[in-house]
Design a protein around this motif. Sequence first.
Motif, PDB file in Angstrom:
ATOM      1  N   TYR A 124      31.098  31.864  37.584  1.00 49.45           N
ATOM      2  CA  TYR A 124      30.135  32.187  36.528  1.00 49.45           C
ATOM      3  C   TYR A 124      30.645  33.166  35.463  1.00 49.45           C
ATOM      4  CZ  TYR A 124      26.879  29.720  39.531  1.00 49.45           C
ATOM      5  OH  TYR A 124      26.250  28.755  40.287  1.00 49.45           O
ATOM      6  N   GLN A 125      31.856  33.693  35.647  1.00 50.14           N
ATOM      7  CA  GLN A 125      32.343  34.653  34.655  1.00 50.14           C
ATOM      8  C   GLN A 125      33.681  34.265  34.022  1.00 50.14           C
ATOM      9  OE1 GLN A 125      32.227  38.430  36.809  1.00 50.14           O
ATOM     10  NE2 GLN A 125      30.131  38.816  36.137  1.00 50.14           N
ATOM     11  N   GLU A 165      32.117  35.327  40.857  1.00 45.77           N
ATOM     12  CA  GLU A 165      32.793  35.849  39.659  1.00 45.77           C
ATOM     13  C   GLU A 165      33.629  34.768  38.989  1.00 45.77           C
ATOM     14  OE1 GLU A 165      33.243  40.457  41.336  1.00 45.77           O
ATOM     15  OE2 GLU A 165      34.963  39.098  41.358  1.00 45.77           O
ATOM     16  N   ILE A 166      34.361  33.997  39.818  1.00 45.93           N
ATOM     17  CA  ILE A 166      35.190  32.921  39.255  1.00 45.93           C
ATOM     18  C   ILE A 166      34.312  31.860  38.598  1.00 45.93           C
ATOM     19  CG2 ILE A 166      36.816  31.055  39.803  1.00 45.93           C
ATOM     20  CD1 ILE A 166      37.752  32.833  42.206  1.00 45.93           C
ATOM     21  N   GLN A 171      39.822  28.746  36.104  1.00 47.15           N
ATOM     22  CA  GLN A 171      39.222  28.826  37.440  1.00 47.15           C
ATOM     23  C   GLN A 171      40.104  28.258  38.556  1.00 47.15           C
ATOM     24  OE1 GLN A 171      35.322  27.047  37.270  1.00 47.15           O
ATOM     25  NE2 GLN A 171      34.542  28.581  35.838  1.00 47.15           N
ATOM     26  N   LYS A 210      31.355  36.974  46.836  1.00 43.56           N
ATOM     27  CA  LYS A 210      31.324  37.748  45.583  1.00 43.56           C
ATOM     28  C   LYS A 210      32.390  37.248  44.610  1.00 43.56           C
ATOM     29  CE  LYS A 210      31.365  42.598  44.017  1.00 43.56           C
ATOM     30  NZ  LYS A 210      32.530  42.579  43.118  1.00 43.56           N
ATOM     31  N   ARG A 211      33.617  37.054  45.118  1.00 48.27           N
ATOM     32  CA  ARG A 211      34.707  36.602  44.249  1.00 48.27           C
ATOM     33  C   ARG A 211      34.444  35.185  43.744  1.00 48.27           C
ATOM     34  NH1 ARG A 211      37.330  37.369  40.169  1.00 48.27           N
ATOM     35  NH2 ARG A 211      39.360  36.377  40.000  1.00 48.27           N
ATOM     36  N   TRP A 212      33.911  34.327  44.610  1.00 46.07           N
ATOM     37  CA  TRP A 212      33.596  32.946  44.198  1.00 46.07           C
ATOM     38  C   TRP A 212      32.627  32.951  43.011  1.00 46.07           C
ATOM     39  CZ3 TRP A 212      28.861  30.497  43.994  1.00 46.07           C
ATOM     40  CH2 TRP A 212      28.888  29.123  43.712  1.00 46.07           C
ATOM     41  N   GLN A 270      42.515  30.609  40.340  1.00 47.79           N
ATOM     42  CA  GLN A 270      41.765  31.668  41.023  1.00 47.79           C
ATOM     43  C   GLN A 270      41.108  31.139  42.298  1.00 47.79           C
ATOM     44  OE1 GLN A 270      41.784  34.940  40.125  1.00 47.79           O
ATOM     45  NE2 GLN A 270      43.279  34.308  38.591  1.00 47.79           N
ATOM     46  N   LEU A 273      24.597  37.596  41.285  1.00 46.39           N
ATOM     47  CA  LEU A 273      25.341  36.849  40.266  1.00 46.39           C
ATOM     48  C   LEU A 273      25.248  35.348  40.527  1.00 46.39           C
ATOM     49  CD1 LEU A 273      27.239  36.692  37.842  1.00 46.39           C
ATOM     50  CD2 LEU A 273      29.163  37.142  39.393  1.00 46.39           C
ATOM     51  N   SER A 310      33.000  39.317  50.733  1.00 47.03           N
ATOM     52  CA  SER A 310      33.949  39.429  49.613  1.00 47.03           C
ATOM     53  C   SER A 310      34.296  38.052  49.040  1.00 47.03           C
ATOM     54  CB  SER A 310      35.222  40.160  50.057  1.00 47.03           C
ATOM     55  OG  SER A 310      35.913  39.410  51.033  1.00 47.03           O
TER      56      SER A 310
END
Length: 207
Positions: free
Chosen positions: A33-34, A30-31, A40, A26-28, A43, A186, A23
């Motif tokens: 690259y999205q 998202e922060i 950032q 995944k969150r890293w 987050q 991602l 998790s």
Amino acid sequence: VTLLACLSVAGAQAATPDDLIQSIQKRWAEIKYQLPEKQQADQYQALAQESRRLADANPGVAEVLIWEGIVLSSEAGVRSGLGALSLAKEARQRFDEALKLNDKALGGSAYTSLATLYAKVPGWPIGFGDKDKAEDYFKKSLGINPDGIDPHFFYGEYLLDRGRHAEARGHLETALKAPARPGRELADQGRRKEVAVLLEKLNKDNK
């Protein structure tokens, strides 16, 4: 209730390092690259706190410490001044702890991350940056993970910054050919875009 408690403990014990960090990874991604860069830092800070709780609950797991360090260093990268340096020092501490536990965890990622810190943090008397130490750690990480996208990308970036264009190109092109990492789609997609940007810069510099 006792049976459920036992099952829950058994389940917790059965969690592999990969399960624990999934998790966070995944969150890293998202922060990084999205989200726009200005959003950032906070987050990353929240994710670093989550990573610390995970590390406290799972002592002695190198993979968790590495990911706490990655999140801290990512936050340092989007903050400025002494706050950024303090985060970088904290990240270095996590990577050093991870190396003592298992230097080959996550394909030598602690070496890759430490190398990047030593390459990017200012040198003495402001910070702990050290280009020679960075190169030594990059070589160690590549010795453990010779096909990995991250060690080749970050070493390529380091070499490009040092004006060693031919060597940089070799590592960046190898990064593009790196095998896909299951569950890290991602992150792989974002990293390949970063590699492409550096290759484009390299081509412009050599015109």
